[in-house]
Write a protein that holds these residues in place. Structure first.
Motif, PDB file in Angstrom:
ATOM      1  N   SER A 102      -3.433  33.348   3.120  1.00  0.00           N
ATOM      2  CA  SER A 102      -2.374  34.069   1.965  1.00  0.00           C
ATOM      3  C   SER A 102      -1.388  34.801   3.013  1.00  0.00           C
ATOM      4  O   SER A 102      -0.360  35.107   2.707  1.00  0.00           O
TER       5      SER A 102
ATOM      6  N   GLN B 288      -0.727  34.735   6.092  1.00  0.00           N
ATOM      7  CA  GLN B 288       0.064  33.880   6.983  1.00  0.00           C
ATOM      8  C   GLN B 288       1.360  33.460   6.066  1.00  0.00           C
ATOM      9  O   GLN B 288       2.505  33.380   6.884  1.00  0.00           O
ATOM     10  N   LYS B 289       1.248  33.308   4.959  1.00  0.00           N
ATOM     11  CA  LYS B 289       2.534  32.882   4.181  1.00  0.00           C
ATOM     12  C   LYS B 289       3.614  33.702   4.282  1.00  0.00           C
ATOM     13  O   LYS B 289       4.724  33.050   4.402  1.00  0.00           O
ATOM     14  N   ILE B 290       3.219  34.886   4.371  1.00  0.00           N
ATOM     15  CA  ILE B 290       4.594  35.873   4.445  1.00  0.00           C
ATOM     16  C   ILE B 290       5.231  35.806   5.477  1.00  0.00           C
ATOM     17  O   ILE B 290       6.455  35.562   5.442  1.00  0.00           O
TER      18      ILE B 290
ATOM     19  N   GLU C 175       5.666  33.594   7.605  1.00  0.00           N
ATOM     20  CA  GLU C 175       5.840  32.235   7.865  1.00  0.00           C
ATOM     21  C   GLU C 175       7.162  31.793   6.974  1.00  0.00           C
ATOM     22  O   GLU C 175       8.133  31.210   7.019  1.00  0.00           O
ATOM     23  N   THR C 176       7.215  32.504   5.567  1.00  0.00           N
ATOM     24  CA  THR C 176       8.270  32.437   4.701  1.00  0.00           C
ATOM     25  C   THR C 176       9.518  32.923   5.274  1.00  0.00           C
ATOM     26  O   THR C 176      10.697  32.253   5.295  1.00  0.00           O
ATOM     27  N   LEU C 177       9.516  34.137   5.901  1.00  0.00           N
ATOM     28  CA  LEU C 177      10.242  35.055   6.445  1.00  0.00           C
ATOM     29  C   LEU C 177      11.046  34.208   7.784  1.00  0.00           C
ATOM     30  O   LEU C 177      12.187  34.178   7.716  1.00  0.00           O
TER      31      LEU C 177
ATOM     32  N   CYS D 135      11.109  31.178   7.973  1.00  0.00           N
ATOM     33  CA  CYS D 135      11.784  29.980   7.293  1.00  0.00           C
ATOM     34  C   CYS D 135      13.333  30.680   7.043  1.00  0.00           C
ATOM     35  O   CYS D 135      14.259  29.803   7.015  1.00  0.00           O
ATOM     36  N   PHE D 136      13.106  31.607   6.288  1.00  0.00           N
ATOM     37  CA  PHE D 136      14.487  32.066   5.758  1.00  0.00           C
ATOM     38  C   PHE D 136      15.303  32.356   7.100  1.00  0.00           C
ATOM     39  O   PHE D 136      16.673  32.201   7.080  1.00  0.00           O
TER      40      PHE D 136
ATOM     41  N   ASN E 290       3.012  44.246  -0.089  1.00  0.00           N
ATOM     42  CA  ASN E 290       1.752  43.503   0.399  1.00  0.00           C
ATOM     43  C   ASN E 290       0.677  44.461   0.691  1.00  0.00           C
ATOM     44  O   ASN E 290       0.757  44.774   2.154  1.00  0.00           O
TER      45      ASN E 290
END
Lengths: 327, 659
Positions: free
Chosen positions: B79, B81-83, B85-87, B89-90, B112
């Motif tokens: 969970s 890792q997602k943060i 990773e999302t950034l 991607c942005f 977070n």
């Protein structure tokens, strides 16, 4: 018999006071090039066992720090003695700093390149085109000479103080010292037989490493202090090598005082390697002696690499107290 | 054979020792050994199977415990890792400016709770006014959000692991756990995601997005693993560094491999290598130099490349089964002891009567029949044997008593019979030559009763100067009755014979006398002859007796077959004829009873008339005494060892004539 016994008793009882009274201790300081570890065991042991005091020195061992080059602090007069690599010492000397080598403790280069056999590297030729991580400055001299020698084109990547990049296969070849990173790699679960090692001393690039440096003027002012320091240090090393566990206890104490993680296994490995590096070829009694041939070889490589313009004169660069003692 | 015996004296000796041991010893030893073996076998099998079941159980438990803990850790890590990773991607896809980045980062750290710090570290600053990288870093500092620009720090960030490793590998990476600098000393790990942007069709590395998390929760998760008293969990990083361990001093300071090196434990190193290879497994483990033995279940935490191991303390887990094992073992030993005691009692009950009886038998063998025997105390085989033995002893004693009595009376009878024999013999003429002054004839006779007294008899006497009466007879039956009958018969004959009475007349009279009142129905065969010693004329009568032989010089012997009457004493009115023959000088008459011709050899053959006639010819010309002695020897030789079955009598008269 009784009289002899009494004499010994009184001698033991009063000698320290007599010595202290007659010869006041000279203050001096020493700076190793790194934080406390078994790489400098001899100095810590000599300090703890009172060898420096026995030689009339009230020594302070300064805290080494990678960010504070020892020779810089030496020339700035912030320390009386400093430990440094021979290549560094020669470069400083060549650039006009009046520093002298008074003892070449580490006779054999511990620097090496390590590769995983799984990356199909077993000979120097196999490094062609591979990613190699190198530390900066002095640590690059031998590898670059090595690549030149074997005519290799490699992709050089800067290496941090960890070997994690190598462990995670971010590079094919990494720099290491035999007494430190190599052991770290082994103790990260890679077996020695899974590794290919390239010791520079096996490839005609033996750069003697840790040596003791002081200022030329310091030596001129008080050669007996310099020689006493060298002698006490050598005594410390000899004692450390013959009393490994005790020496380790001392080193670990210094590490803990510096609030650094103390790992006995690792320090033991390091101390054992130091023993091999300092005394592999010594004729008896010449421990700490800088061999002229080694000095010439390092100077030559430095010159060829364009790191120095002229080779320092061996006679004036290395001052061997053993000679004076013999005189 | 002899060699093999000497070559293997031990086995022979051992076998003999075993053979010579008592029944009780053999019974107890063999029963104890065999039941002990059976017990051990069952016990061992039981222990082994229980152990197998328990280990299987433990493995299942260990697996589920380790996997559930690993999943908990995995869930938090992924969970987190997602943060970044999302950034990343942005940053790869959107356009942004410096302010946007800063506010995004601050928001991430603020919102977070698990994230302690976050940065976007650029390879080269994308914004104006920066020539050397750009790395805005927001982090929590005492509940506040603090900021620093990592590119402003002395040695930059390009050489740091969190930046360099994902860059070189081209994929997101969890860093090795590390302690934050400063006094707080919090264990952290950083997740770094490299991001790229297409420049002229080529993907170009732009930098790294990171999120730092505290690993305190992770240490708590692993520390919460407690198996009984001494079981625990450990977590190692990708380098094998011990992130959690019951020994505080090794945490973050030692790798599993360093520990293995310190202990010289190659097995531990191998387990560590398997863990880092991402393998799962369940292995027994005993740390070198340490007392405790464990089962270890290890499983990887895939997202970070770390590994979790749970150590199950073997001694504690096996305490129950070990206790049970001890109880079973003690019960087994008690059982075996009881069995031995029981066997001893039973064996004693068997061997005690036997031993007593063995002693008694020896006593009895020595003749002591009054030896005491214990009363049988049980009805089992030993008891039955003992009572049988008792009654045998009693019977034997009675028998021997009776035997003694019988023997005594028999001896008495025998001595009486001896006397009777002597009397009987004494009534027969036994002095030879009986008439030494007579030269016309020679006479000799011999008798051998089959028993002490017999029924055969002979007699001779002179009726007057010229007439010699001679008689041979055989009374039916044997022994005392026959001898008495014989005595009567002999007396009657002697009494009846007188001058002028022919032998036929004699027998007729004697027959009449004997037949009267012969209640025992006894009878006799009698040959009676009267020799005229001057002429050789011989009158005779034969009452059922064997034919005598007439021996003639130089001629074959002939049977004197005349009128053969009935046996004497059988019928009252019987009459006997008188026959006549002449004995020439030198001729002899040989008389005998059927004991001679019916003497038997071992082949049950009779001596027979023929053999008599043949054998007697061997002694032709010999005096009567020698003939009879010689015939007696012949008969004895013929019948050899066969006992004499019947009385035997022989008489021979040789006639020489007058001068």
């Amino acid at each position: 018999m009784l009289r002899a016994g009494l004499c010994v008793f009184f001698c033991i009882l009063f000698f320290p006071f007599v010595a202290a009274a007659e010869i006041p201790l000279k203050k001096a300081s020493f700076l190793p090039q790194w934080s406390p570890q078994a790489q400098f065991a001899g100095y810590y042991v000599a300090y703890e066992k009172g060898f420096y005091k026995n030689h009339g020195i009230d020594l302070t061992i300064l805290q080494g720090d990678p960010d504070r080059p020892p020779l810089l602090l030496l020339t700035e007069g912030k320390t009386d003695f400093a430990s440094s690599w021979l290549s560094t010492g020669l470069r400083w000397r060549s650039s006009g700093h009046k520093i002298i080598n008074v003892c070449q403790m580490v006779q054999r280069s511990a620097l090496m390149l390590v590769a995983k056999k799984s990356h199909h590297i077993t000979t120097p030729r196999d490094m062609e085109g591979k990613k190699v991580s190198l530390w900066g400055d002095e640590f690059q001299i031998q590898p670059r000479a090595f690549f030149k020698k074997y005519d290799l084109n490699v992709k050089i990547v800067p290496q941090s103080f960890s070997v994690n990049l190598f462990l995670r296969d971010g590079v094919d070849v990494a720099s290491a010292t035999w007494y430190n990173e190599y052991h770290t790699i082994i103790n990260s679960g890679i077996n020695p037989d899974e590794l290919t090692t390239f010791f520079f001393h096996e490839h005609d690039l033996n750069f003697p490493e840790d040596g003791i440096y002081t200022l030329e003027e310091s030596f001129k002012r008080d050669p007996s202090l310099v020689c006493a320091f060298v002698k006490a240090s050598i005594e410390g090393w000899v004692y450390a090598f013959s009393h490994l566990e005790e020496a380790l206890d001392i080193v670990l104490r210094f590490i803990q005082q510096a609030k650094l993680p103390a790992n006995r296994t690792h320090q033991k490995w390091m101390l054992n390697r130091m023993k091999e590096l300092t005394s592999f070829s010594d004729p008896p009694g010449s421990m700490g002696m800088l061999q002229q041939a080694d000095c010439q070889k390092v100077s030559l490589v430095l010159k060829e690499s364009g790191l120095i313009e002229r080779k320092p004169d061996y006679e004036s660069f290395f001052v061997w107290c053993g000679k004076d003692v013999e005189k | 054979m002899r060699e093999s015996r000497t070559m293997n004296p031990f086995s022979c000796g051992a076998a003999r020792m075993w053979r010579n041991r008592g029944i009780a010893f053999k019974l107890i030893l063999s029963a104890s050994v065999s039941s002990g073996l059976i017990f051990l076998l069952i016990f061992g099998l039981h222990y082994y199977s229980s152990l197998k079941i328990i280990v299987k159980d433990i493995e299942a438990n260990a697996q589920s415990l380790a996997l559930s803990k690993a999943n908990t850790i995995e869930a938090v890590l992924s969970s987190t890792q997602k943060i970044p990773e999302t950034l990343a991607c942005f940053l790869e896809n959107a356009s942004y400016n410096k302010e946007e980045i800063l506010s995004l980062l601050r928001e991430i750290v603020e919102k977070n709770p698990e994230i302690c710090g976050s940065t976007v570290a650029f390879e080269a600053s994308p914004f104006e006014g920066k020539s050397y990288g750009f790395a805005p870093f927001f982090y929590k500092d005492n509940e506040k959000i603090a900021f620093s620009d990592l590119s402003q720090e002395s040695d930059g960030y390009f050489n740091t692991d969190w930046y360099q490793i994902p860059k070189e590998l081209g994929r997101p990476q969890w860093s090795e756990p590390y302690y934050t600098g400063g006094g707080s000393k919090i264990l952290m790990a950083t997740y770094s995601v490299p991001f790229y942007r297409a420049v002229k069709g080529e993907s170009q590395f732009m930098g790294v997005v990171t999120a730092d998390i505290s690993l305190e929760w992770l240490q708590n998760v692993v520390a919460s693993i407690k198996v009984l008293q001494t079981g625990y969990g450990i977590l190692i990083s990708k380098n094998g560094t011990l992130v959690t361990h019951p020994l505080k001093e090794v945490i973050m300071n030692e790798t599993l491999f360093g520990l293995a090196e310190e202990r010289g434990d190659a097995k531990l190193r191998e387990i560590g290598r398997k863990m880092l290879r991402g393998e799962s497994g369940f292995v027994p483990f005993q740390s070198r130099g340490a007392e405790e033995r464990y089962w270890v279940y290890y499983t990887p935490i895939r997202s970070s490349g770390w590994a979790l191991a749970v150590l199950f303390p073997r001694n504690e887990l096996l305490a129950d089964i070990n206790r049970l094992t001890w109880i079973v073992a003690i019960l087994g030993i008690i059982g075996l002891s009881l069995l031995s005691i029981g066997l001893t009692i039973v064996a004693r009950s068997i061997t005690k009567p036997l031993t007593t009886m063995a002693g008694a038998t020896q006593e009895i063998a020595r003749g002591n029949l009054d030896v005491d025997l214990p009363l049988p105390r049980s009805g089992d085989e030993a008891g039955v044997l003992l009572s049988a033995f008792r009654s045998m002893k009693e019977s034997l004693r009675d028998y021997i008593q009776r035997l003694t009595e019988t023997t005594a009376s028999k001896e008495r009878i025998e001595s009486e019979l001896k006397i009777a024999h002597d009397i009987q013999m004494s009534i027969l003429p036994k002095i030879f030559p009986p008439f030494p002054d007579r030269e016309e004839f020679d006479i000799y006779a011999m008798i051998h009763p089959a028993r002490e007294v017999g029924g055969d008899f002979y007699d001779f006497f002179l009726i007057d100067h010229d007439h010699l009466c001679f008689v041979i007879g055989d009374v039916s039956g044997k022994g005392v009755p026959a001898s008495l009958f014989m005595a009567v018969t002999k007396t009657l004959i002697k009494a009846t014979s007188s001058k002028g009475v022919a032998p036929g007349e004699i027998l007729t009279r004697v027959n009449r006398e004997l037949s009267q009142g012969n209640e025992a129905s006894m009878f006799a065969t009698i040959f009676c002859g009267i020799l005229d010693t001057s002429t050789g004329e011989t009158l005779y009568a034969n009452g059922g007796h064997n034919y005598p032989l007439i021996l003639r010089e130089g001629k074959e012997a002939i049977w004197l077959k005349g009128d053969n009457g009935l046996v004497v004493g059988g019928m009252e009115n019987a009459t006997y004829q008188t026959g006549q023959t002449i004995l020439h000088p030198g001729e002899s008459i040989f008389l005998y009873t059927d004991g001679v011709t019916e003497a038997m050899n071992e082949k049950e053959e009779f001596f027979s008339d023929n053999r008599l006639r043949t054998k007697i010819s061997l002694f032709e010309g010999h005096p009567p005494k020698e003939v009879i002695s010689g015939m007696a020897e012949e008969i004895a030789r013929f019948s050899q060892n066969m006992p004499q079955a019947d009385d035997m009598a022989m008489m021979m008269i040789r006639f020489f004539g007058k001068g």
